[in-house]
Write a protein that holds these residues in place. Structure first.
Motif, mmCIF file in Angstrom:
data_model
loop_
_atom_site.group_PDB
_atom_site.id
_atom_site.type_symbol
_atom_site.label_atom_id
_atom_site.label_comp_id
_atom_site.label_asym_id
_atom_site.label_seq_id
_atom_site.Cartn_x
_atom_site.Cartn_y
_atom_site.Cartn_z
ATOM 1 N N LEU A 113 0.828 -1.207 0.000
ATOM 2 C CA LEU A 113 0.000 0.000 0.000
ATOM 3 C C LEU A 113 0.867 1.263 0.000
ATOM 4 O O LEU A 113 0.569 2.233 -0.713
ATOM 5 C CB LEU A 113 -0.948 0.007 1.198
ATOM 6 N N ILE A 114 1.930 1.255 0.779
ATOM 7 C CA ILE A 114 2.840 2.405 0.788
ATOM 8 C C ILE A 114 3.457 2.588 -0.594
ATOM 9 O O ILE A 114 3.489 3.696 -1.136
ATOM 10 C CB ILE A 114 3.941 2.242 1.860
ATOM 11 N N GLU A 115 3.919 1.502 -1.175
ATOM 12 C CA GLU A 115 4.535 1.576 -2.506
ATOM 13 C C GLU A 115 3.522 2.029 -3.554
ATOM 14 O O GLU A 115 3.859 2.796 -4.457
ATOM 15 C CB GLU A 115 5.155 0.235 -2.883
ATOM 16 N N LEU A 116 2.281 1.580 -3.435
ATOM 17 C CA LEU A 116 1.237 2.021 -4.362
ATOM 18 C C LEU A 116 1.057 3.534 -4.278
ATOM 19 O O LEU A 116 0.949 4.217 -5.306
ATOM 20 C CB LEU A 116 -0.086 1.313 -4.060
ATOM 21 N N SER A 117 1.043 4.078 -3.074
ATOM 22 C CA SER A 117 0.876 5.529 -2.928
ATOM 23 C C SER A 117 2.074 6.275 -3.508
ATOM 24 O O SER A 117 1.905 7.311 -4.157
ATOM 25 C CB SER A 117 0.639 5.919 -1.467
ATOM 26 N N LEU A 118 3.272 5.751 -3.312
ATOM 27 C CA LEU A 118 4.477 6.401 -3.856
ATOM 28 C C LEU A 118 4.502 6.342 -5.379
ATOM 29 O O LEU A 118 4.806 7.340 -6.044
ATOM 30 C CB LEU A 118 5.733 5.750 -3.277
ATOM 31 N N GLN A 119 4.171 5.188 -5.923
ATOM 32 C CA GLN A 119 4.158 5.066 -7.381
ATOM 33 C C GLN A 119 3.018 5.881 -7.985
ATOM 34 O O GLN A 119 3.158 6.444 -9.070
ATOM 35 C CB GLN A 119 4.070 3.597 -7.798
ATOM 36 N N GLY A 120 1.910 5.960 -7.275
ATOM 37 C CA GLY A 120 0.810 6.798 -7.734
ATOM 38 C C GLY A 120 1.227 8.257 -7.822
ATOM 39 O O GLY A 120 0.882 8.961 -8.781
ATOM 40 N N ASP A 169 -8.284 13.998 -16.261
ATOM 41 C CA ASP A 169 -9.021 12.875 -15.665
ATOM 42 C C ASP A 169 -8.065 11.863 -15.036
ATOM 43 O O ASP A 169 -8.302 11.377 -13.925
ATOM 44 C CB ASP A 169 -9.888 12.176 -16.711
ATOM 45 N N THR A 170 -6.999 11.549 -15.740
ATOM 46 C CA THR A 170 -6.023 10.582 -15.220
ATOM 47 C C THR A 170 -5.337 11.139 -13.981
ATOM 48 O O THR A 170 -5.161 10.431 -12.984
ATOM 49 C CB THR A 170 -4.991 10.219 -16.304
ATOM 50 N N HIS A 171 -4.955 12.404 -14.044
ATOM 51 C CA HIS A 171 -4.306 13.080 -12.922
ATOM 52 C C HIS A 171 -5.187 13.011 -11.669
ATOM 53 O O HIS A 171 -4.711 12.669 -10.581
ATOM 54 C CB HIS A 171 -4.054 14.540 -13.334
ATOM 55 N N LEU A 172 -6.461 13.293 -11.831
ATOM 56 C CA LEU A 172 -7.394 13.254 -10.697
ATOM 57 C C LEU A 172 -7.661 11.829 -10.227
ATOM 58 O O LEU A 172 -7.811 11.576 -9.022
ATOM 59 C CB LEU A 172 -8.709 13.952 -11.074
ATOM 60 N N GLN A 173 -7.714 10.900 -11.157
ATOM 61 C CA GLN A 173 -7.922 9.499 -10.788
ATOM 62 C C GLN A 173 -6.731 8.986 -9.968
ATOM 63 O O GLN A 173 -6.912 8.207 -9.018
ATOM 64 C CB GLN A 173 -8.095 8.665 -12.054
ATOM 65 N N LEU A 174 -5.544 9.426 -10.303
ATOM 66 C CA LEU A 174 -4.361 9.046 -9.528
ATOM 67 C C LEU A 174 -4.468 9.558 -8.091
ATOM 68 O O LEU A 174 -4.066 8.860 -7.156
ATOM 69 C CB LEU A 174 -3.089 9.552 -10.203
ATOM 70 N N ASP A 175 -5.022 10.759 -7.928
ATOM 71 C CA ASP A 175 -5.232 11.279 -6.572
ATOM 72 C C ASP A 175 -6.138 10.355 -5.756
ATOM 73 O O ASP A 175 -5.899 10.138 -4.570
ATOM 74 C CB ASP A 175 -5.859 12.677 -6.615
ATOM 75 N N GLU A 176 -7.163 9.808 -6.383
ATOM 76 C CA GLU A 176 -8.060 8.879 -5.689
ATOM 77 C C GLU A 176 -7.305 7.633 -5.230
ATOM 78 O O GLU A 176 -7.509 7.149 -4.117
ATOM 79 C CB GLU A 176 -9.203 8.452 -6.607
ATOM 80 N N ILE A 177 -6.463 7.105 -6.093
ATOM 81 C CA ILE A 177 -5.675 5.916 -5.759
ATOM 82 C C ILE A 177 -4.734 6.222 -4.600
ATOM 83 O O ILE A 177 -4.638 5.454 -3.635
ATOM 84 C CB ILE A 177 -4.882 5.417 -6.983
ATOM 85 N N ILE A 178 -4.048 7.340 -4.690
ATOM 86 C CA ILE A 178 -3.092 7.744 -3.653
ATOM 87 C C ILE A 178 -3.801 7.915 -2.316
ATOM 88 O O ILE A 178 -3.336 7.405 -1.285
ATOM 89 C CB ILE A 178 -2.371 9.042 -4.077
ATOM 90 N N ASP A 179 -4.919 8.619 -2.325
ATOM 91 C CA ASP A 179 -5.670 8.837 -1.079
ATOM 92 C C ASP A 179 -6.130 7.521 -0.459
ATOM 93 O O ASP A 179 -6.013 7.323 0.758
ATOM 94 C CB ASP A 179 -6.885 9.745 -1.327
ATOM 95 N N ALA A 180 -6.634 6.624 -1.288
ATOM 96 C CA ALA A 180 -7.086 5.321 -0.775
ATOM 97 C C ALA A 180 -5.912 4.531 -0.200
ATOM 98 O O ALA A 180 -6.011 3.965 0.900
ATOM 99 C CB ALA A 180 -7.777 4.523 -1.881
ATOM 100 N N ALA A 181 -4.805 4.499 -0.926
ATOM 101 C CA ALA A 181 -3.633 3.745 -0.464
ATOM 102 C C ALA A 181 -3.114 4.301 0.862
ATOM 103 O O ALA A 181 -2.782 3.541 1.780
ATOM 104 C CB ALA A 181 -2.537 3.769 -1.524
ATOM 105 N N ARG A 182 -3.060 5.610 0.980
ATOM 106 C CA ARG A 182 -2.573 6.226 2.225
ATOM 107 C C ARG A 182 -3.519 5.940 3.393
ATOM 108 O O ARG A 182 -3.070 5.630 4.500
ATOM 109 C CB ARG A 182 -2.404 7.730 2.035
ATOM 110 N N GLU A 183 -4.804 6.046 3.142
ATOM 111 C CA GLU A 183 -5.776 5.782 4.206
ATOM 112 C C GLU A 183 -5.691 4.321 4.659
ATOM 113 O O GLU A 183 -5.684 4.030 5.860
ATOM 114 C CB GLU A 183 -7.186 6.104 3.718
ATOM 115 N N PHE A 184 -5.628 3.407 3.703
ATOM 116 C CA PHE A 184 -5.543 1.990 4.060
ATOM 117 C C PHE A 184 -4.220 1.650 4.734
ATOM 118 O O PHE A 184 -4.180 0.804 5.627
ATOM 119 C CB PHE A 184 -5.766 1.103 2.838
#
Length: 183
Positions: A49-56, A70-85
């Motif tokens: 999960l940490i690596e996912l947020s960093l790569q995101g 759209d892609t830029h904003l979608q990456l923010d969603e992934i990063i936020d989810a990974a950090r929260e989890f």
């Protein structure tokens, strides 16, 4: 005399970490304690999960091309989810008297995610790369799930939340590059 390049890039060893000198009475926290296997399994999920947020973030900073915003904003969603989890898993580990280890060298050595390319990357490639990484993290979660569930169903419930959200994100991200099947 040491080469200045070696000196500049060499990390200093950690200091401290012995914790406060509490009495047995002050340190008498009790409750369920995670086994070594449970701790290691939760650590695997946390690392990915940490690596996912960093790569995101790396993708977020370097994505270019069609559907950039759209892609830029979608990456923010992934990063936020990974950090929260990440935080949820690490705090669950602490509640079970396990020690999460999110140091950069540990992440680099133990993640199951492949390295992310350097430089600008086209949106379509970022979509494929991030889909691959989301699926890698869900693969790790699924790999450790049953063992975690056997020992601690509460921790397994947290993994269900991770799976639900990351699989949803993988579907949404991958849809950017999909074309409908011919009827």
């Amino acid at each position: 005399m040491a080469d200045s390049t070696q000196t500049k890039n060499k990390r200093r060893p950690a200091r401290g970490g012995s914790g406060a000198g509490l009495t047995d009475e002050q340190n008498a926290e009790s409750g369920f304690t995670a086994s070594k296997q449970l701790s290691e399994s939760m650590q695997k999920v946390m690392v990915d999960l940490i690596e996912l947020s960093l790569q995101g973030k790396q993708a977020h900073w370097n994505v270019v091309g069609k559907n950039f915003r759209d892609t830029h904003l979608q990456l923010d969603e992934i990063i936020d989810a990974a950090r929260e989890f990440t935080d949820t898993i690490a705090e669950r580990m602490r509640a079970l008297h396990a020690l999460p280890d999110g140091r950069s060298d540990v992440i680099a050595e133990t993640t199951t995610l492949p390295e992310f390319p350097q430089g600008e990357i086209d949106t379509a490639e970022v979509v494929d790369l991030m889909t691959e990484r989301l699926e890698a993290v869900t693969g790790t979660v699924r790999e450790v799930h049953d063992g975690i569930d056997d020992e601690d169903p509460t921790s397994a419930d947290l993994l269900h939340e991770v799976l639900e959200r990351l699989e949803q994100l993988a579907w949404m991200v991958s849809a950017e590059n999909r074309v409908p099947k011919k009827r």
